[in-house]
Write a protein that holds these residues in place. Structure first.
Motif, PDB file in Angstrom:
ATOM      1  N   GLU A   1      38.189  54.355  46.232  1.00 39.98           N
ATOM      2  CA  GLU A   1      39.290  54.663  45.314  1.00 39.98           C
ATOM      3  C   GLU A   1      38.940  55.874  44.451  1.00 39.98           C
ATOM      4  O   GLU A   1      39.791  56.738  44.193  1.00 39.98           O
ATOM      5  N   ARG A   2      37.696  55.955  44.036  1.00 33.40           N
ATOM      6  CA  ARG A   2      37.264  57.116  43.244  1.00 33.40           C
ATOM      7  C   ARG A   2      37.242  58.384  44.102  1.00 33.40           C
ATOM      8  O   ARG A   2      37.583  59.479  43.631  1.00 33.40           O
ATOM      9  N   ILE A   3      36.861  58.243  45.362  1.00 35.40           N
ATOM     10  CA  ILE A   3      36.858  59.389  46.274  1.00 35.40           C
ATOM     11  C   ILE A   3      38.283  59.899  46.489  1.00 35.40           C
ATOM     12  O   ILE A   3      38.538  61.107  46.478  1.00 35.40           O
ATOM     13  N   ALA A   4      39.225  58.978  46.677  1.00 35.32           N
ATOM     14  CA  ALA A   4      40.623  59.378  46.868  1.00 35.32           C
ATOM     15  C   ALA A   4      41.159  60.104  45.635  1.00 35.32           C
ATOM     16  O   ALA A   4      41.917  61.072  45.751  1.00 35.32           O
ATOM     17  N   ALA A   5      40.772  59.639  44.453  1.00 27.69           N
ATOM     18  CA  ALA A   5      41.210  60.298  43.222  1.00 27.69           C
ATOM     19  C   ALA A   5      40.656  61.723  43.140  1.00 27.69           C
ATOM     20  O   ALA A   5      41.355  62.650  42.700  1.00 27.69           O
ATOM     21  N   LEU A   6      39.425  61.923  43.579  1.00 21.70           N
ATOM     22  CA  LEU A   6      38.848  63.265  43.619  1.00 21.70           C
ATOM     23  C   LEU A   6      39.570  64.134  44.649  1.00 21.70           C
ATOM     24  O   LEU A   6      39.845  65.313  44.403  1.00 21.70           O
ATOM     25  N   ALA A   7      39.882  63.550  45.807  1.00 24.48           N
ATOM     26  CA  ALA A   7      40.573  64.297  46.864  1.00 24.48           C
ATOM     27  C   ALA A   7      41.948  64.759  46.403  1.00 24.48           C
ATOM     28  O   ALA A   7      42.406  65.852  46.762  1.00 24.48           O
ATOM     29  N   ALA A   8      42.617  63.935  45.603  1.00 27.11           N
ATOM     30  CA  ALA A   8      43.962  64.279  45.127  1.00 27.11           C
ATOM     31  C   ALA A   8      43.960  65.528  44.258  1.00 27.11           C
ATOM     32  O   ALA A   8      44.998  66.183  44.099  1.00 27.11           O
ATOM     33  N   ARG A   9      42.806  65.871  43.687  1.00 23.89           N
ATOM     34  CA  ARG A   9      42.714  67.094  42.889  1.00 23.89           C
ATOM     35  C   ARG A   9      42.898  68.336  43.752  1.00 23.89           C
ATOM     36  O   ARG A   9      43.310  69.387  43.262  1.00 23.89           O
ATOM     37  N   PHE A  10      42.562  68.224  45.049  1.00 24.03           N
ATOM     38  CA  PHE A  10      42.714  69.357  45.957  1.00 24.03           C
ATOM     39  C   PHE A  10      44.170  69.459  46.424  1.00 24.03           C
ATOM     40  O   PHE A  10      44.851  70.415  46.128  1.00 24.03           O
ATOM     41  N   ASP A  11      44.627  68.442  47.161  1.00 21.86           N
ATOM     42  CA  ASP A  11      46.000  68.427  47.666  1.00 21.86           C
ATOM     43  C   ASP A  11      46.275  67.081  48.314  1.00 21.86           C
ATOM     44  O   ASP A  11      45.369  66.259  48.510  1.00 21.86           O
ATOM     45  N   LYS A  12      47.538  66.881  48.680  1.00 24.33           N
ATOM     46  CA  LYS A  12      47.955  65.604  49.258  1.00 24.33           C
ATOM     47  C   LYS A  12      47.309  65.361  50.618  1.00 24.33           C
ATOM     48  O   LYS A  12      46.988  64.225  50.975  1.00 24.33           O
ATOM     49  N   GLY A  13      47.101  66.434  51.391  1.00 22.15           N
ATOM     50  CA  GLY A  13      46.491  66.268  52.705  1.00 22.15           C
ATOM     51  C   GLY A  13      45.089  65.705  52.632  1.00 22.15           C
ATOM     52  O   GLY A  13      44.708  64.826  53.411  1.00 22.15           O
ATOM     53  N   LEU A  14      44.297  66.202  51.691  1.00 24.90           N
ATOM     54  CA  LEU A  14      42.942  65.700  51.541  1.00 24.90           C
ATOM     55  C   LEU A  14      42.963  64.270  50.995  1.00 24.90           C
ATOM     56  O   LEU A  14      42.136  63.436  51.383  1.00 24.90           O
ATOM     57  N   TYR A  15      43.899  63.984  50.121  1.00 26.99           N
ATOM     58  CA  TYR A  15      44.061  62.614  49.623  1.00 26.99           C
ATOM     59  C   TYR A  15      44.362  61.660  50.776  1.00 26.99           C
ATOM     60  O   TYR A  15      43.780  60.570  50.862  1.00 26.99           O
TER      61      TYR A  15
END
Length: 330
Positions: free
Chosen positions: A241-255
C-alpha cells in the motif's frame, strides 16, 4: 547529486551482511567477499544475536582481515541489522549480501563500474544465479536493460518476476542516498521491506543502470525467512500500500503497475489458503483482491495479457497456480 571519488580503484564500497543462524553457509559467503577484484571494500558483519557458531566465525574473519568489521547486537530482525550496517558504513557506495549466499569475484567491480560510466545514476543492478530452486531455476533477472529513469527503475522493481525485482542484494547504492535522505528499512515490515526501500529510493529521483550480468548466487532454502512468514503476511500488504502511494506520485500508469503486483501477490496467497484449507487466509485475500481487481482489468496502461489473466486467476486461483508451477518445472 553529490560527486563521489573520481578514481574507481579507490572508490570505497561498504558491503553489509546481516548474520543470523547461517553457520553452515557463512564461510562460503565471506570467502567470496574477501577475494573481490575490487579491493577497497569494508565488510560489515551484523551479528543479529545469532545463537549458533556465527558470532565466533565473524570475529575470526575480523581478526584475519582488517577490511572486516563486526557488530554484535541483540536479535531484532534482518531490517534492523541492515539499518545498523547502513549507520556504520563509511564507504562511497553501499551494498547488501545475505549470509547464506555468495558472490562472483567481480561482484563489487561489476556493480561499481556503471557509476563511473553513468555518473547520473544512484543505483547499479546486476542479474543473479539461483541454486536449489524446486522448479529448477538457475538464473534470475532479465537481459540487460541499460539506463533507467527513476520512473522506469520503479516500474521494473514492482513488475513481479519480469526483471530485476526489489531485492537489495543485486544492487549497489550511492551512500549519499542514505546519508542525505535518512531512508532506512522499516523493521515492522517483514515481507517486501526491500522492495519498499527500493521504491522509496527511486521516488526520491534516483535513476539506475541494469546490466543483467549475473554476479550474485542466491541459495533457495525452505527454512529461509521468505518461506516462514505465515504470521508476518499482513506486513507485506502494508508495504504494498505504501509502494502504491509512492507510485501514484509519478502517474496513474505506475500506480496501476504497483497495484497489479499487490493483486498478484494476494491471488498467490489466496491459492495457498485454498490448498492449505485456511479459511481466514482465503477470506482476507479475497477481500483484498475484490477491492482492487476491477480497475486493473480495465486499466489500458497495463499489458492486455496481464489484465486478461487476472479474472482467470480470480475464478480459479488454485488451478492457475498449479499450471504456473508446471510451466516453471518444465
Amino acid at each position: 547529486m553529490e560527486q563521489t571519488v573520481q578514481d574507481r580503484a579507490s572508490a570505497r564500497v561498504s558491503i553489509i551482511v546481516p548474520v543470523y543462524r547461517t553457520e553452515a553457509y557463512l564461510h562460503t559467503c565471506l570467502d567470496s567477499l574477501l577475494i573481490q577484484t575490487h579491493r577497497a571494500i569494508e565488510i560489515i558483519l551484523v551479528d543479529d544475536g545469532s545463537d549458533d557458531g556465527c558470532p565466533a566465525i565473524c570475529d575470526a574473519y575480523a581478526a584475519r582481515d582488517g577490511r572486516v568489521r563486526v557488530i554484535h547486537k541483540p536479535n531484532g530482525g534482518v531490517s534492523a541489522a541492515r539499518n545498523n550496517g547502513i549507520d556504520a558504513a563509511t564507504g562511497d557506495f553501499i551494498g547488501f549480501v545475505d549470509s547464506d549466499d555468495w558472490v562472483e569475484p567481480d561482484y563489487v567491480e561489476g556493480l561499481l563500474n556503471p557509476f563511473f560510466e553513468h555518473p547520473e545514476i544512484g543505483v547499479s543492478i546486476s542479474g543473479w544465479f539461483v541454486h536449489d530452486h524446486p522448479y529448477g531455476r538457475t538464473e534470475g533477472g532479465a537481459e540487460g536493460i541499460g539506463l533507467l529513469s527513476p520512473r522506469e527503475a520503479f516500474l521494473h522493481a514492482v513488475d513481479l518476476g519480469k526483471s530485476y525485482d526489489g531485492y537489495l542484494w543485486n544492487k549497489l547504492f550511492r551512500a549519499e542516498i542514505f546519508r542525505n535522505t535518512r531512508l532506512r528499512l522499516d523493521p515492522s515490515i517483514a515481507i517486501c521491506e526491500d522492495l519498499l526501500l527500493c521504491a522509496q529510493v527511486f521516488s526520491e529521483g534516483y535513476g539506475a543502470y541494469y546490466s543483467g550480468v549475473p554476479l550474485y548466487h542466491y541459495l533457495y532454502r525452505e527454512t529461509s525467512a521468505l518461506r516462514t512468514y505465515d504470521e508476518k503476511r499482513a506486513s507485506e500488504y502494508t508495504a504494498r500500500e505504501r509502494i502504491a502511494a509512492l507510485a501514484a506520485r509519478f502517474d496513474k500508469g505506475l500506480y496501476h503497475a504497483a497495484e497489479l503486483g499487490h493483486v498478484k501477490s494476494a491471488l498467490s496467497n489466496l491459492a495457498v489458503g485454498i490448498e492449505t484449507h485456511d479459511p481466514a487466509l482465503r477470506k482476507a485475500m479475497r477481500k483484498r483482491v475484490n477491492a482492487r481487481i476491477l480497475p486493473l482489468v480495465f486499466a489500458r496502461d497495463l499489458p492486455i495479457k496481464e489484465r486478461l489473466k487476472l479474472p482467470v486467476r480470480w475464478i480459479s486461483p488454485s488451478v492457475s497456480i498449479r499450471l504456473w508451477r508446471k510451466v516453471k518445472q518444465k
